[in-house]
Motif scaffolding. Structure first.
Motif, PDB file in Angstrom:
ATOM      1  N   MET A   1      19.148  11.352 -97.437  1.00 37.00           N
ATOM      2  CA  MET A   1      18.824  12.344 -96.432  1.00 37.00           C
ATOM      3  C   MET A   1      19.245  13.725 -96.946  1.00 37.00           C
ATOM      4  O   MET A   1      20.199  13.852 -97.693  1.00 37.00           O
ATOM      5  N   ILE A   2      18.522  14.694 -96.523  1.00 41.30           N
ATOM      6  CA  ILE A   2      18.793  16.084 -96.898  1.00 41.30           C
ATOM      7  C   ILE A   2      19.032  16.885 -95.626  1.00 41.30           C
ATOM      8  O   ILE A   2      18.362  16.687 -94.615  1.00 41.30           O
ATOM      9  N   TYR A   3      20.011  17.774 -95.688  1.00 38.06           N
ATOM     10  CA  TYR A   3      20.247  18.701 -94.584  1.00 38.06           C
ATOM     11  C   TYR A   3      19.612  20.038 -94.944  1.00 38.06           C
ATOM     12  O   TYR A   3      19.844  20.563 -96.034  1.00 38.06           O
ATOM     13  N   THR A  16      22.464  18.117-100.006  1.00 36.08           N
ATOM     14  CA  THR A  16      22.351  16.663 -99.995  1.00 36.08           C
ATOM     15  C   THR A  16      23.195  16.117 -98.850  1.00 36.08           C
ATOM     16  O   THR A  16      24.066  16.810 -98.313  1.00 36.08           O
ATOM     17  N   GLN A  17      22.965  14.881 -98.484  1.00 35.47           N
ATOM     18  CA  GLN A  17      23.667  14.282 -97.358  1.00 35.47           C
ATOM     19  C   GLN A  17      25.184  14.340 -97.495  1.00 35.47           C
ATOM     20  O   GLN A  17      25.862  14.781 -96.562  1.00 35.47           O
ATOM     21  N   GLY A  20      26.308  18.053 -97.119  1.00 31.35           N
ATOM     22  CA  GLY A  20      26.040  18.527 -95.765  1.00 31.35           C
ATOM     23  C   GLY A  20      26.994  17.922 -94.749  1.00 31.35           C
ATOM     24  O   GLY A  20      27.515  18.619 -93.877  1.00 31.35           O
ATOM     25  N   GLU A  21      27.256  16.632 -94.874  1.00 28.80           N
ATOM     26  CA  GLU A  21      28.176  15.969 -93.942  1.00 28.80           C
ATOM     27  C   GLU A  21      29.598  16.491 -94.100  1.00 28.80           C
ATOM     28  O   GLU A  21      30.315  16.661 -93.112  1.00 28.80           O
ATOM     29  N   ALA A  31      27.873  15.073 -87.821  1.00 32.49           N
ATOM     30  CA  ALA A  31      26.819  14.966 -88.839  1.00 32.49           C
ATOM     31  C   ALA A  31      25.603  14.277 -88.240  1.00 32.49           C
ATOM     32  O   ALA A  31      25.259  13.158 -88.583  1.00 32.49           O
ATOM     33  N   PRO A  33      21.385  14.322 -87.181  1.00 31.38           N
ATOM     34  CA  PRO A  33      20.159  14.769 -87.861  1.00 31.38           C
ATOM     35  C   PRO A  33      19.749  16.198 -87.519  1.00 31.38           C
ATOM     36  O   PRO A  33      19.097  16.858 -88.311  1.00 31.38           O
ATOM     37  N   ALA A 100      17.236  17.241 -90.570  1.00 31.82           N
ATOM     38  CA  ALA A 100      17.164  16.393 -91.759  1.00 31.82           C
ATOM     39  C   ALA A 100      15.850  16.593 -92.469  1.00 31.82           C
ATOM     40  O   ALA A 100      14.894  17.061 -91.935  1.00 31.82           O
TER      41      ALA A 100
END
Length: 100
Positions: A1-3, A16-17, A20-21, A31, A33, A100
């Motif tokens: 997943m991408i933010y 990147t996930q 971002g998280e 975190a 979507p 996302a």
């Protein structure tokens, strides 16, 4: 997943996930979507990121600077674009949203 972080004050910022998280966690946001960092939350979010960078442990004294660094990217390098985005968004009184 991408933010994908967006604001009318700046261009988009993609993370990147895992990155971002981590950023969302550091600023106290879940975190999810999709979400928003309201204008009145931007100053505290910037402070939280700057405090996390300051708390990041520097290399031990006397460490061998000639040793290969590998692909390690510091927290400072990872959050700098977000802090810059927050500064611009705050100056223009625009929230930051993500999806996302």
């Amino acid at each position: 997943m991408i933010y994908k972080f967006k604001s009318k004050a700046t261009g988009d910022l993609i993370m990147t996930q895992p990155v971002g998280e981590r950023v969302l966690s550091l600023i106290g946001k879940p975190a999810t979507p999709q979400g928003i960092i309201d204008v009145d939350q931007l100053a505290a979010a910037m402070s939280a990121l700057e405090a996390a960078v300051a708390a990041e442990s520097p290399a031990p004294a006397g460490s061998d600077d000639t040793a290969p660094k590998g692909d390690r990217v510091s927290l400072r390098q990872r959050v700098w674009p977000m802090v810059e985005m927050m500064k611009r968004a705050l100056a223009e009184k625009q929230p930051i949203t993500w999806g996302a």
